[in-house]
Design an enzyme around this catalytic site. Structure first.
Site, PDB file in Angstrom:
ATOM      1  N   SER A  67     -30.375 -13.955  -1.433  1.00 26.73           N
ATOM      2  CA  SER A  67     -29.751 -12.698  -1.530  1.00 26.73           C
ATOM      3  C   SER A  67     -30.412 -11.463  -0.989  1.00 26.73           C
ATOM      4  CB  SER A  67     -29.564 -12.681  -3.290  1.00 26.73           C
ATOM      5  OG  SER A  67     -29.281 -11.435  -3.390  1.00 26.73           O
ATOM      6  N   TYR A  94     -33.389 -13.044 -11.971  1.00 32.51           N
ATOM      7  CA  TYR A  94     -32.399 -13.437 -10.894  1.00 32.51           C
ATOM      8  C   TYR A  94     -33.445 -12.962  -9.596  1.00 32.51           C
ATOM      9  CZ  TYR A  94     -28.679 -13.333  -7.658  1.00 32.51           C
ATOM     10  OH  TYR A  94     -27.806 -13.766  -6.572  1.00 32.51           O
TER      11      TYR A  94
HETATM   12  P1  NAD Z   1     -20.135 -18.333  -8.007  1.00 35.53           P
HETATM   13  O1  NAD Z   1     -20.322 -18.206  -9.228  1.00 35.53           O
HETATM   14  O2  NAD Z   1     -18.728 -18.123  -7.179  1.00 35.53           O
HETATM   15  O3  NAD Z   1     -20.542 -19.908  -7.564  1.00 35.53           O
HETATM   16  C1  NAD Z   1     -21.492 -20.238  -7.965  1.00 35.53           C
HETATM   17  C2  NAD Z   1     -21.249 -22.030  -8.185  1.00 35.53           C
HETATM   18  O4  NAD Z   1     -22.428 -22.334  -8.663  1.00 35.53           O
HETATM   19  C3  NAD Z   1     -20.203 -22.088  -9.302  1.00 35.53           C
HETATM   20  O5  NAD Z   1     -19.339 -23.087  -8.895  1.00 35.53           O
HETATM   21  C4  NAD Z   1     -20.957 -22.755 -10.550  1.00 35.53           C
HETATM   22  O6  NAD Z   1     -20.126 -23.583 -11.329  1.00 35.53           O
HETATM   23  C5  NAD Z   1     -21.886 -23.376  -9.691  1.00 35.53           C
HETATM   24  N1  NAD Z   1     -23.146 -23.827 -10.606  1.00 35.53           N
HETATM   25  C6  NAD Z   1     -23.867 -22.979 -11.551  1.00 35.53           C
HETATM   26  N2  NAD Z   1     -24.666 -23.579 -12.177  1.00 35.53           N
HETATM   27  C7  NAD Z   1     -24.622 -24.755 -11.854  1.00 35.53           C
HETATM   28  C8  NAD Z   1     -25.336 -25.846 -12.059  1.00 35.53           C
HETATM   29  N3  NAD Z   1     -26.201 -25.944 -13.036  1.00 35.53           N
HETATM   30  N4  NAD Z   1     -25.208 -27.054 -11.261  1.00 35.53           N
HETATM   31  C9  NAD Z   1     -24.223 -27.184 -10.201  1.00 35.53           C
HETATM   32  N5  NAD Z   1     -23.774 -26.028 -10.064  1.00 35.53           N
HETATM   33  C10 NAD Z   1     -23.663 -25.093 -10.548  1.00 35.53           C
HETATM   34  O7  NAD Z   1     -20.992 -17.337  -7.190  1.00 35.53           O
HETATM   35  P2  NAD Z   1     -21.038 -16.951  -5.464  1.00 35.53           P
HETATM   36  O8  NAD Z   1     -20.991 -15.362  -5.510  1.00 35.53           O
HETATM   37  O9  NAD Z   1     -20.290 -17.753  -4.668  1.00 35.53           O
HETATM   38  O10 NAD Z   1     -22.697 -17.276  -5.310  1.00 35.53           O
HETATM   39  C11 NAD Z   1     -23.123 -18.171  -4.556  1.00 35.53           C
HETATM   40  C12 NAD Z   1     -24.596 -17.901  -4.078  1.00 35.53           C
HETATM   41  O11 NAD Z   1     -24.537 -16.691  -3.459  1.00 35.53           O
HETATM   42  C13 NAD Z   1     -25.539 -18.108  -5.299  1.00 35.53           C
HETATM   43  O12 NAD Z   1     -26.960 -18.562  -5.120  1.00 35.53           O
HETATM   44  C14 NAD Z   1     -25.732 -16.327  -5.437  1.00 35.53           C
HETATM   45  O13 NAD Z   1     -27.126 -16.122  -5.911  1.00 35.53           O
HETATM   46  C15 NAD Z   1     -25.695 -15.855  -4.027  1.00 35.53           C
HETATM   47  N6  NAD Z   1     -25.429 -14.616  -3.795  1.00 35.53           N
HETATM   48  C16 NAD Z   1     -24.306 -14.008  -4.676  1.00 35.53           C
HETATM   49  C17 NAD Z   1     -24.015 -12.687  -4.398  1.00 35.53           C
HETATM   50  C18 NAD Z   1     -22.700 -12.075  -4.952  1.00 35.53           C
HETATM   51  O14 NAD Z   1     -22.585 -10.739  -5.463  1.00 35.53           O
HETATM   52  N7  NAD Z   1     -21.862 -12.798  -5.698  1.00 35.53           N
HETATM   53  C19 NAD Z   1     -24.713 -11.894  -3.629  1.00 35.53           C
HETATM   54  C20 NAD Z   1     -25.932 -12.385  -3.097  1.00 35.53           C
HETATM   55  C21 NAD Z   1     -26.219 -13.813  -3.145  1.00 35.53           C
END
Ligand code: NAD
Length: 331
Positions: A184, A197
């Site tokens: 991120s 985080y």
């Molecule tokens: P999201 O919440 O839509 O998806 C995350 C997924 O991870 C979910 O399906 C959840 O069930 C799964 N998950 C959580 N805990 C778990 C576990 N213990 N075992 C297996 N699966 C698990 O989030 P997203 O926005 O698609 O984020 C995806 C990645 O991108 C993450 O690593 C997040 O940190 C990163 N990210 C997100 C953002 C944002 O603003 N959404 C910004 C920068 C980076």
């Protein structure tokens, strides 16, 4: 898989190392100005791509996009409903044969190793590993329960170590593979109410760099590629309620498309939007005191005050920990 240590390659002559430094610098500058659409892209047809957290958000979108390009996609997720949704999306696109779903809590080390073994037997070796699953607590440090801090680090960071240890040996043996780390912007910049985080995402950045070094220790131009991805806020619901004074949230489809393109053109770093590169450069050059007024101006101190996030994540985790740990979902 039993791992036998790879021999370390001999150090290059000093002159060659300098020549290579300037060659890679020049290559980097040229590539910076070449849009993704003009870059050569690798074919993923028939490749096995494992995505953690593919039951939602950008993980789900990447799964779909890679399958449309002909890849076989293995999705690991804790959330049964999310996995069901991914299956329905694949069925609607007549690509269900290309999907293998497994329910797992990647916060558990032994479960990762066991499921990795099973996937190897049932699907085959992994060509591209995308460590994407993540959670966010979104509370001030002193209000964050210890379990949440530990859970963030287990899921966002420690799981990457175990996933790579599970799948890298075979990649080295086959002299081919790609490891993608979804970090991120929060892996380089920091705000408030996100200490666990930020720590987990800074660790992702360090992990990717260390991994790249160890691969180069074996082979200078390693056939095993790594990509670190650093997006700004994305409209997936993970950061629901957070406010950005700086920029609008990114759209998930755009982010997923850019990551898939970046993987196919083997980019080592994907920053979304790209101009955050300048913020990173400022961060390392100015005294750290200067960052406070800058953060204030950009609304960093109030960014997370209305944060809701995904309140149901902890509930899903409990369900999975108690009943479905490592359960297979579509076998
Ligand atoms: P999201 O919440 O839509 O998806 C995350 C997924 O991870 C979910 O399906 C959840 O069930 C799964 N998950 C959580 N805990 C778990 C576990 N213990 N075992 C297996 N699966 C698990 O989030 P997203 O926005 O698609 O984020 C995806 C990645 O991108 C993450 O690593 C997040 O940190 C990163 N990210 C997100 C953002 C944002 O603003 N959404 C910004 C920068 C980076």
């Amino acid at each position: 898989m039993v791992w036998t240590k790879s021999p370390i390659r001999p150090t290059n002559p000093m002159v060659l190392n300098f020549v290579l430094f300037f060659y890679y610098l020049f290559e980097g500058i040229v590539l910076f100005f070449i849009p993704d659409s003009f870059r050569e892209k690798k074919d993923v047809t028939g490749k096995n791509v494992l995505i953690t957290g593919g039951g939602s958000g950008i993980g789900q979108l990447m799964a779909l996009k890679l399958a449309k390009l002909g890849a076989r996609v293995i999705v690991w997720d804790i959330n049964e409903d999310g996995l069901e949704m991914t299956k329905q999306l694949f069925t609607a696109n007549k690509m269900e044969q290309q999907l293998h779903c497994y329910q797992i809590d990647i916060g558990k080390r032994e479960t990762i190793y066991q499921l990795a073994e099973l996937v190897r037997k049932q699907v085959g070796p992994i060509d591209i590993l995308i460590n994407n699953a993540g959670i966010v607590t979104g509370r001030a440090l002193l209000e964050t329960p210890d379990e949440c801090i530990e859970q963030s680090l287990r899921i966002n960071t420690l799981s990457h170590f175990y996933m790579v240890k599970a799948f890298l040996p075979e990649m080295i043996k086959r002299s081919s593979g790609h490891i993608v780390t979804i970090a991120s912007i929060a892996g380089n910049l920091s705000g408030c109410n996100l200490a666990d985080y930020h720590a987990s995402k800074f660790a992702n950045v360090g992990f990717d760099l260390a991994l790249r070094m160890e691969l180069a220790q074996i082979q200078l131009d390693s056939k095993i590629k790594t990509t670190i991805v650093k997006p700004f806020f994305i409209n997936t619901g993970m950061f629901a309620g957070a406010r950005s004074r700086m920029l609008p949230f990114l759209e998930p489809d755009h982010v997923a498309e850019r990551i898939v393109d970046g993987i196919r053109s083997e980019q080592s770093e994907i920053i979304l939007p790209w101009f955050f590169w300048f913020f990173f450069a400022i961060l390392v050059t100015v005294p750290s005191k200067c960052l406070i007024p800058l953060a204030d101006a950009f609304g960093v101190f109030t960014m997370m005050t209305q944060f809701r996030g995904r309140r149901n994540i902890s509930t899903n985790m409990k369900t999975s920990n108690n009943n479905n740990n490592g359960k297979l979902n579509n076998e």
